[in-house]
Every structure is written in structure tokens, then in C-alpha cells.
Write a protein that holds these residues in place. Sequence first.
Motif, short mmCIF file in Angstrom:
data_model
loop_
_atom_site.label_atom_id
_atom_site.label_comp_id
_atom_site.label_asym_id
_atom_site.label_seq_id
_atom_site.Cartn_x
_atom_site.Cartn_y
_atom_site.Cartn_z
N THR A 42 14.92 15.86 -10.87
CA THR A 42 14.19 15.46 -9.51
C THR A 42 13.60 14.54 -9.07
O THR A 42 15.14 14.17 -8.63
N ASP A 99 17.39 19.55 -7.77
CA ASP A 99 17.44 20.35 -8.68
C ASP A 99 15.90 21.43 -8.63
O ASP A 99 14.54 21.79 -8.48
N ARG A 100 14.77 19.98 -8.48
CA ARG A 100 13.33 20.42 -9.66
C ARG A 100 12.46 19.15 -8.52
O ARG A 100 11.58 18.37 -8.61
N ASP A 101 12.85 18.68 -7.50
CA ASP A 101 12.46 17.79 -6.36
C ASP A 101 10.95 18.66 -6.52
O ASP A 101 11.55 19.57 -5.24
#
Length: 208
Positions: free
Chosen positions: A183, A161-163
Motif C-alpha cells: 500500500t 500496487d495497492r496504493d
Amino acid sequence: MEITTAGGPARVELDEPADGKAARFLLVLTHGAGGGTESSDLLAAREAGLSQGGAVARVLQPYRVRGASAPGSAVRQDAGWLEIIGELRERYQGVPLVQGGRSNGARVACRTAQQAGVDGVIALAFPLHPPGKAGQPDKSRAPELRAAGNAGIPALVINGDRDPFGVPDARDADRLVVLAGETHALGRSRDAIVTAVTSWLGDRVLRS
């Protein structure tokens, strides 16, 4: 083992079921643009494939074998990939074939899914946007991701969800798994990846 392609040799790490039984399916995986076949997410997918009785091939593409850090032409990369898949398919005839990869390798797997005639695609850390282009719809790579689904081929997509490259839309995949706190590296969620790939293989590839 090595596989000769028009772009040079590819290097393949091949694992077969430990119990000595014939492989139930073949899973072929490849790396990101500048990476190799030992990344945590690829090893997790390998573990899942072996646990389900599959043979798993991890492919170091020709440009990496010769020391380049970028794949160059997508057309040439895809053509080389199809050569690799063709030779591996000859080795494992009559079983389902799944191909996948992380990042750039996920793009290749999606783009070539129909031509390769695969039964499923696994896209790890699919880079939805080019670097610095997140949130720009005209720069989206979603059409590449949709290529598998448009051909009726189920695709499992696993992203963090932090890519910074963005997270694909669930509508563009058969199954989307978004890992909290992860990430682009997907380096801290090995167990979750094993679980997701194992479940999807059972539901989509090994149902019969």
C-alpha cells in the motif's frame, strides 16, 4: 544537526560511511506530510545509500519540527528545502547529490530537482492523485514527477500496487518499481526497496 531556514530550523540525522572513507555521494531524504524520518522505506533507502559508500541525511522539515502536521504552501516548502540542500551541499562538495523522499517528500524532491542541481531523485510512494481523486486525469500530479525527467535528471520511483493514491506510469520515470501487495505505507518490503535503490544508484549515480 540543525539547519536554519526562513521557515524555521530543520533537523537532520546524518550518517556517514562506517569505514571512515570519504563519501562517494550524498543522499538526502525526507518524510511524508505528517510523518517522520523513521519510516521503513526511508530507512531502507538509507541502508542502500550507506552500503554504496554514501553519506545519508534524513531531514525533518521545519513545519514538523514546530509540530505542524501539514506542510502548507508548496512554494514555501520548496524554498525551505532548497535552503537545506544548499547547506548540505556545502558540507559535501564535489560528490554526486541525490535527493528523495516518501509521499509528500517525493513530490518536493521532484519539484525542486532542477533548481537543486541534483544527479538523481528517489521517489518513494509518490502520491499520483490527491485523496479520493484516483483515476481522474485532471487531478494527476504526474507533471511534478515528470519535472525531474524533463530536466534530464533520472528518477527512481517505488510504489505499491495497492496504493490508493495511484501508481505512476513507467514513462514518467527513469525506473519504476511496483511492489506487489504493498500500500502507500511501503512498510513490508524493506529488502526489495534496499535492492531497488542499490541497483539504481549503481546504474545511474556511481557509473563513473
